[in-house]
Design an enzyme around this catalytic site. Structure first.
Site, short mmCIF file in Angstrom:
data_model
loop_
_atom_site.label_atom_id
_atom_site.label_comp_id
_atom_site.label_asym_id
_atom_site.label_seq_id
_atom_site.Cartn_x
_atom_site.Cartn_y
_atom_site.Cartn_z
CD GLU A 111 8.04 -12.96 12.46
OE1 GLU A 111 8.66 -13.67 12.92
OE2 GLU A 111 8.91 -11.92 11.99
CD GLU A 141 8.69 -8.36 12.22
OE1 GLU A 141 10.01 -9.07 12.09
OE2 GLU A 141 7.85 -8.03 12.49
#
Length: 924
Positions: free
Chosen positions: A469, A564
């Site tokens: 991320e 995710e």
């Protein structure tokens, strides 16, 4: 000071001339207080264990309270701010000193340490993920020797490094959110990032020797690693075996001749081999390599397959290295399979999916955080085996090792090889900017080299990813860095110029992505930063939404790959009961529960999501209310993740009008927990399955029948198959029930269906309102409240080939839930154990009404059920209890507890006294 050489895993199995001493076992520990120590610091001496760590050692010595009880993560925080000494005596024999050099090898030091041998400083460590070699022959003496390791507080070291860096510019984030109750500046040190806390776990700034330590004497060389690169070429498999050597200091040798023999065993007695004589020439970087090529006819080899696609065939490779005075042997287990990450042009964007052995694979699985917040406990076999076996039993074929944790143990990857679980391997960078000083980059380079060489022999590892991320953090300006070229340049310097370029040299057999989420190959078009990495048209996506109804399938993006996603729930009362002081703590707003909830507004968001589908009951019994809330939170999590996952599986074979779809992966967040707390996990700390994990065994089944109810109430039914063969003459049934009857109002059958191989198929679509009106569920305005649809899929023999599924025409809080009286009977007949050496037990459930979300728990007996959280639409249902320990029907009857949705809304108080007992329920 002796020069420090940091290198790879030392491998010695059968050697004829080397002496080996393990330094694992009993050590002595001391807390060393100084003027800067925390006010709670006390000069302490304690027994220590290696591998180990200061928190676990102090707990075992009863010098600090249980780390996981109540808020003891705060109470014990002072430990991580201290200086800690570990020491032991080592007996050195003349035989050991007969070797011209003696290497002291640390396979894992957490994190900042200064090492002394007989009070001589021999080196320092600063990266938890590295193995360190120190040559100590100058400081040895025959007889008793003293080894001391002084650990420096990682909290203080992180702060010092942050201050030094901030003289140039700030590298954020400075600290974790206040709800995490954590520490600051963890991105400045090469340590498990989550050890300073995360939104699912506590801060324990650990210190210690978390892996093995050993002394090895050698006369000529050290083997630092052996790697294999496996290629399929025409009708042959080619194995390139590379041996990495280190020439110890003071070896004034221009070259060393050695013979290398590689032998691949096709059976226990049948093998192919290749030998070569090699001259090792010392290079400037102080190591040498030698490679040989072994070719095998592909007809002699059975491929390694992911779980659900075939067997996990593994072969033994023996490597023998002989020099003038030494013979070394190493045994490896390898698998033969090809990996491709397919990123091909589509109508819009690129595809993103894995092709293994030429077969397109839909990746089904979860994300893995460290098995323990204490690094030394992350390789416990009972824990790792249970977690990975649970993943396999849920039909998972991929696990993503998340970038805020650690490179997992050899045990972890060995089991992944055996279970057919593909590993998406992040490098250990997560949710932060990182410095790019020369010292930092040198350490990272060593980290990448060591860990890739350690892990690349495993057929389960199928992808490397640069970080978690961090591209998203730049794009979304999480830390105010999105528009600053300094941070964009740092990003490229670390993940592209360093890590990606290293990967091109280290492993040409696997794909690499710079970040997750990212746009895959497309990121190169915009120089890796500056565009939305959450695009549905490229790469992988992370998606969370805690405001919309999780049961509404229309909200979920149709991305190429979803790596995710998830929803929170509370751990079971049985698990939570281990951490509380008293019954008053069993409230969502108690100090302990608020302390354990690290997601900002997490419990309020959980209540919001639950309230979209259920009424949350309130009574004068706060314990009952909390018990009901835990149950509803697990239902909401399980159904939400189920519906979201099914949306991705439905999109496996089609694009919508926007060009979105062809989704080929669903990895929910997260598989496991590190403590007893609200989180996204499907398996609680201690090993107990949440309702979500039971649901995963169904929504990840090889064949599913699943629905899509559009915003305009068009109901579409899909059949999704991961099987590599078609199944003919199947029957899809829509059984429409009134909530008050276990006899269907109407059954619609769709016959002669061909379930196509490896495909998602739209079978039929209809207007839900018209369907319900047609079967007389009630008036058009009320029909949705009175009926429910059950979906079944049968083969031509009438056998069920997909899990039963359901369509809820409206939210369940608008439905008059029937009051079911479900009774349990444990049948005396024992069945052969399916999952352990202990017998299975048949459980008979009877009900007088339709029963929803039937949830069974056993308080003190290790094991799990064949199904859980299910609906009962017939008077009698049979399931199994898979016992993991010896028990009897009588013991099981006394330990079992049942809850149904209608129980939550009953006015009378149920007897739930057992849930307050403090029991150890770890599943072994």
């Amino acid at each position: 000071m002796k020069k420090l050489i940091i290198f790879l895993l030392i491998i010695f199995v059968n050697n004829v001339s080397m002496e080996f001493i393990t330094l694992n076992g009993s050590w002595k520990g001391n807390i060393l207080c100084d003027k800067t120590s925390h006010q709670k610091c006390k000069e302490l001496e304690f027994p220590a264990v290696v591998p180990g760590g200061v928190y676990t050692d102090l707990t075992a010595a009863h010098l600090i309270p249980d780390n996981f009880l109540a808020m003891n993560d705060i109470t014990n925080r002072w430990v991580g701010n201290q200086t800690v000494l570990y020491s032991r005596n080592v007996t050195v024999t003349s035989t050991l000193m007969d070797g011209s050099t003696v290497a002291l090898i640390f396979h894992g030091v957490d994190t900042f340490a200064t090492i002394y041998w007989n009070d001589h400083k021999i080196g320092e460590t600063s990266n938890m993920f590295l193995k360190y070699i120190f040559y100590v022959e100058d400081y040895l003496k025959i007889g008793e020797n003293t080894l001391k390791i002084v650990f420096h507080s990682p909290v203080k070291m992180a702060e010092d490094l942050y201050k030094n860096q901030s003289l140039r510019y700030i590298v954020p984030p400075k600290c974790v959110p206040k709800e995490y109750n954590g520490e600051c500046h963890v991105n400045h040190i090469r340590k498990m990032q989550a050890s300073f806390s995360w939104d699912w776990g506590p801060a324990f700034p650990s210190m210690g020797i978390w892996k093995s330590v050993e002394l090895i004497s050698t006369k000529e060389i050290l083997i630092t690693d052996i790697t294999t690169d496996v290629y399929e070429k025409n009708e042959f498999w080619e194995i390139i075996v590379t041996i990495f050597f280190e020439i110890p200091p003071r070896k004034n040798i221009d070259d060393i001749r050695c013979t290398i023999n590689s032998r691949l065993y096709l059976t226990n007695t049948n093998y192919v081999q290749n030998s070569s004589d090699v001259k090792l020439q010392v290079k400037d970087d102080e190591y040498v390599t030698a490679s040989i090529i072994l070719q095998i006819d592909s007809k002699l080899i059975d491929r390694w397959w992911p779980n659900g696609y075939g067997k996990q065939n593994l072969y033994t490779l023996m490597v023998n290295i002989t020099t003038g005075s030494e013979t070394l042997n190493k045994s490896l287990r390898i698998g033969f399979r090809t990996i491709e990450l397919i990123e091909e042009p589509l109508k819009k964007g690129l595809s993103f999916y894995f092709r293994i052995n030429g077969i397109s694979i839909f990746a089904k699985g979860s994300n893995f955080i460290p098995a323990s917040i204490f690094p030394e406990l992350t390789a416990e076999e009972r824990v790792i085996r249970h977690l990975l076996l649970s993943a396999k039993e849920a039909h998972m074929n991929m696990i993503r090792v998340w970038g805020g944790g650690m490179y997992e143990s050899d045990l972890f990857y060995n089991l992944a090889d055996e279970f057919g679980i593909m590993i998406w391997q992040d490098f250990m960078f997560a949710c932060a900017m990182y410095p790019t000083s020369d010292e930092f980059l040198i350490s990272v380079k060593m980290e990448i080299v060591q860990n890739v060489r350690r892990l690349k022999n495993h057929p389960s590892v199928v992808l490397w990813a640069g970080n978690n991320e961090n591209e998203a953090a730049l794009y979304s300006n999480w830390y105010g860095t999105g528009k600053d070229d300094v941070y964009r340049n740092d990003y490229i310097k670390l993940y592209v110029n360093l890590i990606e370029n290293e990967m091109k040299q280290l492993d040409t057999t696997r794909p690499f992505v710079v970040s997750s989420p990212s746009n895959g190959l497309y990121t190169k078009e915009y120089n890796y930063t500056g565009q939305n990495p959450y695009s549905n048209f490229y790469g992988d996506v992370h998606y969370y939404n805690y405001l919309n109804n999780g049961w509404d399938i229309n909200q979920y993006p149709r991305s190429r790959f979803m790596s995710e996603y998830g929803f929170q729930s509370f751990s079971s009362i049985l698990t939570i009961s281990k951490i509380i002081h008293n019954f008053h703590d069993l409230r969502t707003d108690s100090d302990i529960m608020k302390h354990r909830q690290h997601l900002p507004f997490g419990t309020e968001l959980m209540k919001l999501l639950i309230s979209k589908n259920f009424l949350i009951p309130k009574s004068n019994d706060t314990i009952k209310d909390f018990t009901n809330f835990v149950y509803l939170s697990q239902i909401n999590q399980a159904v939400s993740v189920k519906i979201q996952t099914e949306s991705y599986r439905q999109a496996k074979s089609e694009l919508n009008d926007l060009g979105e779809g062809l989704t080929m992966g669903a990895l929910y967040w997260q598989l496991n927990d590190v403590w007893q707390a609200p989180s996204w996990s499907s398996i609680e700390y201690g090993g107990r399955w949440k309702m979500l994990h039971y649901y995963a065994t169904e929504f990840f089944s090889p064949i599913i029948v699943t629905s899509h109810l559009s915003q305009v109430n068009e109901l579409s039914i899909y059949i999704v198959s991961d099987k590599l063969y078609e199944i003919n003459n199947c029957t899809l049934k829509l059984n429409i029930y009134n909530w008050n009857s276990m006899q269907p109002l109407r059954v619609y059958s769709y016959n002669n269906i061909k379930v196509e191989a490896n495909k998602a198929m739209l079978i039929t679509s209809m207007w839900l309102d018209k369907l319900l009106e047609k079967v007389q569920c009630g008036t058009l305005a009320e029909a949705k409240k009175f009926c429910v649809i059950q979906l079944t899929l049968e083969d031509n023999n009438g056998l069920q080939i997909a899990p039963i599924n359901y369509v809820y025409p409206t939210v369940l809080k608008d439905v008059n839930i029937p009051s079911a009286n479900v009774k349990i009977k444990i049948n005396v007949n024992q069945l052969p154990g399916k999952l352990s050496n202990y017998p299975d037990y048949e459980i008979e459930l009877t009900t007088n009404e339709i029963a929803l979300f039937v949830w069974l728990e056993v308080k003190t007996i290790d094991g799990r059920f064949s199904e859980n959280g299910f609906h009962i639409f017939q008077k009698t249902k049979y399931i199994k209890f898979h016992a993991y320990e010896a028990t009897t029907p009588d013991m099981l009857t006394k330990n079992i507890q049942i809850t149904t949705l209608s129980d939550v809304y009953k006015q009378e108080d149920d007897d739930r006294s057992f849930v307050h007992e403090n029991t150890n329920t770890f599943i072994d």
